[in-house]
Design a protein around this motif. Structure first.
Motif, mmCIF file in Angstrom:
data_model
loop_
_atom_site.group_PDB
_atom_site.id
_atom_site.type_symbol
_atom_site.label_atom_id
_atom_site.label_comp_id
_atom_site.label_asym_id
_atom_site.label_seq_id
_atom_site.Cartn_x
_atom_site.Cartn_y
_atom_site.Cartn_z
ATOM 1 N N ARG A 91 0.831 -1.201 0.000
ATOM 2 C CA ARG A 91 0.000 0.000 0.000
ATOM 3 C C ARG A 91 0.869 1.255 0.000
ATOM 4 O O ARG A 91 0.601 2.212 -0.735
ATOM 5 C CB ARG A 91 -0.930 0.011 1.217
ATOM 6 N N LYS A 92 1.941 1.259 0.788
ATOM 7 C CA LYS A 92 2.839 2.419 0.823
ATOM 8 C C LYS A 92 3.507 2.638 -0.533
ATOM 9 O O LYS A 92 3.622 3.769 -1.003
ATOM 10 C CB LYS A 92 3.893 2.247 1.916
ATOM 11 N N CYS A 95 0.943 4.092 -2.876
ATOM 12 C CA CYS A 95 0.694 5.509 -2.575
ATOM 13 C C CYS A 95 1.827 6.396 -3.090
ATOM 14 O O CYS A 95 1.565 7.488 -3.624
ATOM 15 C CB CYS A 95 0.504 5.694 -1.073
ATOM 16 N N CYS A 142 -4.703 6.110 0.527
ATOM 17 C CA CYS A 142 -3.541 6.653 1.234
ATOM 18 C C CYS A 142 -4.005 7.574 2.359
ATOM 19 O O CYS A 142 -4.935 8.339 2.194
ATOM 20 C CB CYS A 142 -2.656 7.416 0.270
#
Length: 143
Positions: A91-92, A95, A142
């Motif tokens: 996910r990071k 983002c 995010c």
């Protein structure tokens, strides 16, 4: 100066304890209302409600010692934690990529994209649509 500070702190300390006592009120023969710490001997009086401290709660019971965990359960918990860490890392990364794409879309009015196998320049409407779509993706995924 020290004497005044000492006197003030002593009065404050004694004043707070004096306020905690019971207060009685009564009206004498002349119609004058009196307040006192002690009720009068020859007349009826009314005890005024005073603020009292909250009752102490009983001490919480001690919890029983934790039981040794099941090795299978520990393995499942480790796997779940590892999966969550992997998802958070992905996910990071997503983002970061989306934010970089948004910066490119906002800063470069002349962008080219591969559409249906050929490179062509995006129109301003297409660019604004992609900016809006990218901002929605950032807001949704995010923090």
């Amino acid at each position: 100066m020290r004497r005044m500070i000492l006197t003030s702190s002593l009065l404050l300390t004694l004043g707070t304890t004096a306020m905690a006592g019971q207060v009685y009120t009564w009206v004498d023969k002349q119609g004058v209302t009196h307040f006192s710490e002690q009720p009068p001997n020859d007349q009826s009086s009314t005890a005024l409600g005073t603020a009292t401290l909250a009752p102490r709660l009983p001490a919480p019971e001690k919890l029983p010692p934790a039981k040794p965990s099941d090795p299978e359960q520990e393995a499942v918990e480790r796997k779940v934690k590892r999966d969550i860490a992997i998802q958070e890392t992905k996910r990071k990364e997503y983002c970061e990529t989306v934010r970089a794409n948004l910066a490119q879309l906002e800063n470069n009015p002349r962008l080219r994209a591969q559409i249906n196998g050929e490179m062509r320049r995006l129109t301003e409407e297409e660019r604004q649509a992609r900016i809006a779509e990218t901002q929605r993706a950032i807001e949704g995924s995010c923090r």
